[in-house]
Design an enzyme around this catalytic site. Structure first.
Site, PDB file in Angstrom:
ATOM      1  N   CYS A  86       1.306 -70.425 -54.613  1.00  0.00           N
ATOM      2  CA  CYS A  86       1.377 -71.870 -54.775  1.00  0.00           C
ATOM      3  C   CYS A  86       0.286 -72.276 -55.750  1.00  0.00           C
ATOM      4  O   CYS A  86      -0.892 -72.173 -55.452  1.00  0.00           O
ATOM      5  CB  CYS A  86       1.160 -72.534 -53.424  1.00  0.00           C
ATOM      6  SG  CYS A  86       1.395 -74.295 -53.488  1.00  0.00           S
ATOM      7  N   HIS A 103      -7.070 -53.730 -43.434  1.00  0.00           N
ATOM      8  CA  HIS A 103      -6.296 -54.704 -42.645  1.00  0.00           C
ATOM      9  C   HIS A 103      -4.781 -54.564 -42.804  1.00  0.00           C
ATOM     10  O   HIS A 103      -4.025 -55.287 -42.157  1.00  0.00           O
ATOM     11  CB  HIS A 103      -6.761 -56.138 -42.936  1.00  0.00           C
ATOM     12  CG  HIS A 103      -6.358 -56.680 -44.270  1.00  0.00           C
ATOM     13  ND1 HIS A 103      -5.406 -57.650 -44.406  1.00  0.00           N
ATOM     14  CD2 HIS A 103      -6.791 -56.398 -45.524  1.00  0.00           C
ATOM     15  CE1 HIS A 103      -5.278 -57.960 -45.696  1.00  0.00           C
ATOM     16  NE2 HIS A 103      -6.104 -57.207 -46.384  1.00  0.00           N
ATOM     17  N   GLY A 133      -9.226 -53.909 -50.453  1.00  0.00           N
ATOM     18  CA  GLY A 133      -8.427 -53.419 -51.573  1.00  0.00           C
ATOM     19  C   GLY A 133      -8.784 -54.109 -52.881  1.00  0.00           C
ATOM     20  O   GLY A 133      -8.823 -53.475 -53.943  1.00  0.00           O
ATOM     21  N   THR A 134      -9.070 -55.399 -52.818  1.00  0.00           N
ATOM     22  CA  THR A 134      -9.380 -56.145 -54.043  1.00  0.00           C
ATOM     23  C   THR A 134     -10.626 -55.578 -54.711  1.00  0.00           C
ATOM     24  O   THR A 134     -10.648 -55.332 -55.924  1.00  0.00           O
ATOM     25  CB  THR A 134      -9.600 -57.641 -53.704  1.00  0.00           C
ATOM     26  OG1 THR A 134      -8.401 -58.146 -53.130  1.00  0.00           O
ATOM     27  CG2 THR A 134      -9.964 -58.449 -54.930  1.00  0.00           C
ATOM     28  N   THR A 148     -26.141 -53.313 -47.695  1.00  0.00           N
ATOM     29  CA  THR A 148     -26.093 -52.687 -46.368  1.00  0.00           C
ATOM     30  C   THR A 148     -24.641 -52.619 -45.899  1.00  0.00           C
ATOM     31  O   THR A 148     -23.898 -53.598 -45.986  1.00  0.00           O
ATOM     32  CB  THR A 148     -26.949 -53.508 -45.379  1.00  0.00           C
ATOM     33  OG1 THR A 148     -28.276 -53.557 -45.912  1.00  0.00           O
ATOM     34  CG2 THR A 148     -26.969 -52.874 -44.000  1.00  0.00           C
ATOM     35  N   SER A 187      -6.947 -50.117 -48.056  1.00  0.00           N
ATOM     36  CA  SER A 187      -7.504 -51.279 -47.366  1.00  0.00           C
ATOM     37  C   SER A 187      -7.279 -51.175 -45.857  1.00  0.00           C
ATOM     38  O   SER A 187      -6.253 -50.655 -45.414  1.00  0.00           O
ATOM     39  CB  SER A 187      -6.821 -52.540 -47.923  1.00  0.00           C
ATOM     40  OG  SER A 187      -7.243 -53.674 -47.221  1.00  0.00           O
ATOM     41  N   ASN A 232       3.867 -54.671 -53.060  1.00  0.00           N
ATOM     42  CA  ASN A 232       3.649 -55.468 -51.854  1.00  0.00           C
ATOM     43  C   ASN A 232       4.787 -56.434 -51.557  1.00  0.00           C
ATOM     44  O   ASN A 232       5.068 -56.742 -50.402  1.00  0.00           O
ATOM     45  CB  ASN A 232       2.324 -56.225 -51.939  1.00  0.00           C
ATOM     46  CG  ASN A 232       2.136 -56.916 -53.269  1.00  0.00           C
ATOM     47  OD1 ASN A 232       2.186 -56.293 -54.324  1.00  0.00           O
ATOM     48  ND2 ASN A 232       1.931 -58.213 -53.240  1.00  0.00           N
TER      49      ASN A 232
HETATM   50  N1  PLP Z   1      -3.252 -54.386 -53.762  1.00  0.00           N
HETATM   51  C1  PLP Z   1      -2.092 -54.609 -53.122  1.00  0.00           C
HETATM   52  C2  PLP Z   1      -0.848 -53.898 -53.583  1.00  0.00           C
HETATM   53  C3  PLP Z   1      -2.027 -55.490 -52.052  1.00  0.00           C
HETATM   54  O1  PLP Z   1      -0.861 -55.705 -51.442  1.00  0.00           O
HETATM   55  C4  PLP Z   1      -3.225 -56.154 -51.647  1.00  0.00           C
HETATM   56  C5  PLP Z   1      -3.188 -57.136 -50.556  1.00  0.00           C
HETATM   57  O2  PLP Z   1      -2.165 -57.683 -50.213  1.00  0.00           O
HETATM   58  C6  PLP Z   1      -4.417 -55.867 -52.331  1.00  0.00           C
HETATM   59  C7  PLP Z   1      -4.383 -54.987 -53.382  1.00  0.00           C
HETATM   60  C8  PLP Z   1      -5.699 -56.523 -51.918  1.00  0.00           C
HETATM   61  O3  PLP Z   1      -6.197 -55.945 -50.730  1.00  0.00           O
HETATM   62  P1  PLP Z   1      -7.251 -56.725 -49.811  1.00  0.00           P
HETATM   63  O4  PLP Z   1      -6.511 -57.818 -49.122  1.00  0.00           O
HETATM   64  O5  PLP Z   1      -7.755 -55.676 -48.871  1.00  0.00           O
HETATM   65  O6  PLP Z   1      -8.329 -57.221 -50.710  1.00  0.00           O
END
Ligand code: PLP
Length: 399
Positions: A330, A206, A78-79, A242, A204, A156
């Protein structure tokens, strides 16, 4: 003591990550053991892995209602998907006037915005109200400019589902390109890019019982973005390198499972969530729910316990075998109050007392009962402790 002797822990932190589904692992294994070809190679070994990638792309595209499989770009999660959407769009559009986001986004959105801010000063952060909803009406002021907006579908920390339809309608009217960070809603609630009105969408693996380190960005056909990584021609030249074949295959499998199980699971989990919210409200006083029940994910409860430091409560829960979380980062050894809760108007004290329980497939009513059995005692022990500390401090200052 846990109710079930076989279980040593109860995991309630599914918004952080989810355990790998056994069917996902089974689907991945052949691509770790047997099928090892480079998907860009033209020989049979390459064609086998290429095929597996394209199957997974088709599964993801179908699940989110993309028109073309090619609109899905696999990323490392996701990042990276968020970074590619934001920085990639900015790099490909010289005449960009405004970039907009909200104050409650994930750092994977806020940080890229900070780096763009150094070059382009017209950055707008939309406010949120007490219930945690983004005020999207401000987007109307951006009419007739070339603008970009990135908003999250579900938060989140709180699980609150944002008014993306409303934002998308305004964006369409005003010609603003809309990126939606759907990392938390994907696989938990129905989500179709067409209905949502998203030009780009991040997801994402995971968070949906797939492997870590895999995700995707949906990029609507015809929309121009620049790659972050340059090299080979993988992923339509938008993500060189890759491909991570086992992870892509596992992601595809996790999406298939989400499609199969989502309806039933969401009903089951939301009823556990309801019981948890009711149980907390009935058994513990001086609390504030940060999750807005009228518009939230089925699995998330975020609640602030007044006069409680959540990290202490989380450690005590952990000692009882319950794993939950708070939204605080933190930094330099000190716990910072959550930027999301602060944006929702909570005081530092209220934000510091917040705990997020995010439920998932393995959780049962027994887990909720057990949590409700131990939580009131933990909260009163912490409150008594902090009251004693206050009395001691006041006695000292009166001397
Ligand atoms: N965006 C949101 C709203 C998330 O909750 C998260 C991860 O907690 C991310 C992006 C980042 O995803 P990833 O952990 O797959 O990089």
């Amino acid at each position: 003591m846990l109710l079930n002797e076989k279980e040593s822990t109860i995991y309630m932190d599914h918004n952080a990550t989810t355990p790998l589904h056994p069917e996902v692992l089974d689907a991945m294994m052949p691509f770790l053991e047997e099928y090892q070809g480079n998907p860009s190679s033209i020989h049979q070994a390459g064609r086998e892995t290429r095929c597996a990638i394209e199957d997974a792309r088709g599964i993801v595209a179908d699940f989110i209602g993309a028109e073309l499989d090619d609109e899905i770009i696999f990323t490392s999660g996701g990042t990276e998907a968020d970074n590619l959407a934001i920085k990639g769009f900015e790099a490909a559009n010289d005449n960009l006037h405004y970039i907009v986001t909200s104050k409650i986004e994930h750092p994977a959105v806020l940080r890229p915005y900070e780096s763009i801010k150094r070059r382009l000063h017209n950055v707008i952060y939309l406010e949120v109200d007490w219930s945690g909803m983004i005020n999207v009406s401000k987007l109307l002021f951006l009419k007739d400019t070339v603008s970009f907006c990135s908003l999250m579908h579900a938060n989140n920390e709180t699980g609150n589902i944002q008014p993306i339809h409303e934002a998308a309608k305004i964006c369409e009217k005003c010609g603003i390109i809309l990126h939606v960070d759907a990392v938390q809603s994907f696989g938990k609630i129905p989500l179709l890019v067409g209905d949502l009105g998203a030009d780009m969408l991040s997801i994402s693996g995971h968070k949906i019982y797939g492997p870590k380190g895999i995700g995707a960005l949906y990029v609507r056909r015809g929309l121009k973005i620049a790659p972050l990584l340059q090299g080979g021609h993988q992923e339509r030249d938008l993500r060189a390198g890759t491909e991570n074949v086992p992870a892509i295959v596992g992601f595809g499998k996790a999406v298939q499972i989400a499609k199969r199980d989502m309806g039933q699971e969401s009903e089951r989990i939301s009823s556990l969530r309801d019981n948890l919210m009711t149980g907390i409200a009935e058994n513990i006083k001086d609390i504030i729910f940060n999750t807005d029940y009228s518009s939230c994910l089925p699995n998330t409860v975020n609640v602030s316990f007044l006069d409680v430091e959540s990290d202490v409560a989380l450690l005590m829960l952990d000692q009882h075998g319950i794993q939950a979380s708070n939204g605080s980062a933190c930094e330099s050894g000190s716990i910072q109050p959550s930027h999301v809760l602060k944006a929702m108007g909570r005081s530092d004290e209220v934000a510091r007392g917040a705990i997020r329980f995010s439920l998932g497939k393995e959780n049962t009513q027994e887990h909720i009962d057990y949590l409700l059995e131990v939580l009131p005692g933990i909260i009163s022990a912490i409150r008594e402790d902090s009251q004693d500390a206050r009395i001691r401090a006041s006695n000292l200052s009166n001397r």
